[in-house]
Every structure is written in C-alpha cells, then in structure tokens.
Design an enzyme around this catalytic site. Sequence first.
Site, PDB file in Angstrom:
ATOM      1  N   LYS A 106      48.279  40.883  39.692  1.00 19.74           N
ATOM      2  CA  LYS A 106      47.318  40.179  38.837  1.00 19.74           C
ATOM      3  C   LYS A 106      48.074  39.640  37.640  1.00 19.74           C
ATOM      4  O   LYS A 106      49.104  40.200  37.251  1.00 19.74           O
ATOM      5  CB  LYS A 106      46.234  41.158  38.357  1.00 19.74           C
ATOM      6  N   ASP A 146      41.319  32.917  38.812  1.00 17.41           N
ATOM      7  CA  ASP A 146      40.423  34.029  38.491  1.00 17.41           C
ATOM      8  C   ASP A 146      39.560  33.549  37.322  1.00 17.41           C
ATOM      9  O   ASP A 146      39.361  32.338  37.188  1.00 17.41           O
ATOM     10  CB  ASP A 146      41.254  35.274  38.130  1.00 17.41           C
TER      11      ASP A 146
END
Length: 427
Positions: A106, A146
């Site tokens: 991430k 995201d």
Amino acid sequence: MTKQFNAFEMAQRQFDAVAEKLQLDESSRELLRWPLREYHFLIPVRMDDGSVQVFHGYRVQHNDARGPAKGGIRFHPQETVDTVRALAMWMTWKCAVVDIPLGGGKGGVICDPHNLSAREQEQLCRGWVRQVVRNVGPVQDVPAPDVMTNPQHMVWMLDEFERIRGGHFPGFITGKPVEVGGSLGRTEATGYGVVYTVREACRRLDVPIEGARAAIQGFGNVAQYAAKKLIELGGRVVAVSCWDNDDHCAYTFRKADGIDVDELLSFTDRFGTIDRERARQVGYEVLDGDAWIEQEVEILIPAALENQVTAENVGRIAPTVRILAEGANGPTTPEADAVLAERGIFVIPDFLCNAGGVTCSYFEQVQSNQNFFWPKEEVLERLDEKMTAAFHAVADLASETGEYMRDAAYMIAIQRVATACRLRGWV
Ligand code: NAD
C-alpha cells in the site's frame, strides 16, 4: 485520555489471534506481523505560485512471498505510516484468500488533492514514482488507485516510470483508463464480486436468490453494481442509502416493490448522492440514514464505509436477515460481530466479499504483461470463477471446523502466505 485508534495495532491483533489458532511457529509470526519493507520519502513539488511544498510519501510492502506486492496509493491529509502498514497487511490476506499470485502493499501521500491544481497533482504523482522507482515495477510491486486517486493519476505514474526505465511497462500499475491498457469490467468488478459470493451463500443456506430481498448501505461504485447484479439474478433491492454533504447526514431510500437502478442513477451525482426530491417524485420513501439496517430482508450489504454495523445498531437487524455481505472495508465492529455470530447470521467477510476489485486488477496486470486484452464477458466470467472458488473454500472450512466465516477466511489466507514463506526458506 483515550488512546487513539491505530489501524496497524488492530491488524496485528487480528493476525495474532489467528496465528494462535493455527499454532504458527514463532519466526513465521514475527515475519508476518510486520511489513517486510517500507519506504518513507519526501516529494518536493514546485507549486503554481512558484513556491516549493514538500510532501511526505510512503510505500509499504507487507509481504511478497506469493508474488509482487499489490495495493493502492491513497492521497489523504490524515494518512499515517500505520494506516499504510495496516492496509498493506490486509492486502496480503485479501490476495491470498482469493488465491491470486500477489502479495500485499500500500502507498500514500499526506496531502489533500482538493487543494492542488491538476499540474501540482501531476508533479506529485511523478515525484512519488521517482522516489520509489527502484523498488516498484511489474515484477516487484504493482500500485493501483485508492482513496482520492484515480485513473489519471495512474497514467501520470506509469508515464514517469516508463520514462525513467526507458520502455513500455504497462504491468507496472493497474486502474489505468481502458484507452491506456486498463481492463474492461474493472468498474463492475467489486459490486459484481460481492453478489457472486451472495449467490453462493444463498445456495449453501437454501435461500432462493430469486425473490430474495436486500437492503444496501451506500449508492456508490460498489453498491450500484451489487444492486444491478442482484436484480439481474432475480433478487429485489428494497432500500439503498447515501450521504448528503450539504445536510451532513445520511438518508435511506426505500421502495418496497424494489428499486430501479437506472432510474435512481438518473438523479445520483458522481459521489453517489441521490437527489431526495426527485426520488420522492417517483415514489421512494426517504427515511433516516440508519433505516437500511432494519429492513425486513434476507440480505444486508453494507457498501459505504467502515464502522457502520455497531453495538448500538446491530439489535435493529430484522429476524428475516440470513446473510450480511461486507461490500465495504471494515463495516462491522468486533462487538457487532459477536452479536451476528450469536444470532447465526451468515457473514461474508470484507476481504473475501469485496476482493473482486483486486482480482480484476490482477487480470489487468496479466493482460498488460501479455499485451493482449480480453473481452468484458471473459473478464467477468473469470472473476466469477475466482470469487466462487474462494467463497466455497472459506465456507467449507467454516462448516468443517465450526469457525466463524471471518476467522476461517483469515486462517486460509494466513496459512497460504506462511506456507509460501516456508517453501522459500524464509522461516
Ligand atoms: P464511493 O465513494 O463510490 O461510494 C460510497 C457511497 O457511500 C456513496 O453513495 C456515499 O453517499 C455513501 N455513504 C458515505 N457515507 C455514508 C453513510 N454514513 N451512510 C450511508 N451512505 C454513505 O465508494 P465505493 O468505491 O463504492 O466504496 C465503498 C466501500 O467499498 C468502501 O469501504 C471501499 O473501501 C470499499 N471497496 C471498494 C472497492 C472498489 O473497487 N470501489 C474495492 C474494495 C473495497
């Protein structure tokens, strides 16, 4: 003073509990409860007014024993290294539970894109890539969009990566626009994936999906496509909800004989907010934000945001409810989870239920690497196969062992990653 919620501590606690159940050895536990690698860097950006602003950027690779790390990049003012670590760890489990050959990663930048011009955002994207270019790529770590990042940001990042590396590497990043190597079917993937798992749960529980009633929280990307697919399979969606930014509260829209998705979409904005006046005119009841949870339905799908099914409202769930499918990430608190388990409501946990998005991103990467693109039907067919197989693997384990579905999903995911680490000789 109350201690602030820390997502990474929670992710570690969840891991510790399952590691204990699995009797995982000490070195595997130590290896998996921390990220393998993390990068924290500064991104100086020349702003439109000539000044230079320095942004903090992150990339965390939690584990890549099963394949290149995979996970989105968030632009958010409240981003912290611990949020990124937690999300990277959850990506490892999500990719493992649907059995795609990817690890978990991430990234993030502390910023608020609302306050940045398009040029400044482009510079930020290019700066992010320059700082991690040696550590990411199609065979190392594959980013994606995201919160507050979108396909345009992905193309800027791809372009910078290709300029530096000198060549075309479309498999470096996913969530690209279809015109620049994105996959057909990505928009539908998460919502459809949710319903593929619901369909299979109905089969196992002997609940006929035809005529089954559902209430959905949210009316954004995931909720819209979940509603469409469920209706296509003969289900009836009696309520959806949304957030209204002007009133700072949520509303539920109910139609007992079933909503019409296209009609609702004709007066829903791009943030998933439905126009109340128009909805009333075409026969919707407009109720309070929490009303979705107390509908007399067989299926509940929270598909808005985290922390929505709580100790306070779980008691309002109707006795008719058989399945709760977590379209959103983290919608159920641990206290509510305990009540759901006690009532025997069948929960499809988030990292299994909403894994359609990452599965389709994996397909995008495969297509990009092969430079050969599949028709939409093929993408969705393969998605259905993956989601269905993953669902039954978890449900089988849950029924064989009597474990709660969430724990069974964690057990499968953690065991797969631990096995890959062991086979590689890491532990
Ligand atoms: P979105 O921004 O498109 O839609 C969110 C919807 O929720 C909107 O309709 C908004 O009005 C509504 N909403 C927000 N707060 C609400 C509240 N308090 N009560 C009722 N409704 C509320 O977002 P999305 O992409 O549909 O994502 C929804 C959830 O699914 C998030 O938790 C996200 O992390 C998760 N998720 C999304 C994907 C994906 O591919 N989009 C993949 C995996 C998980």
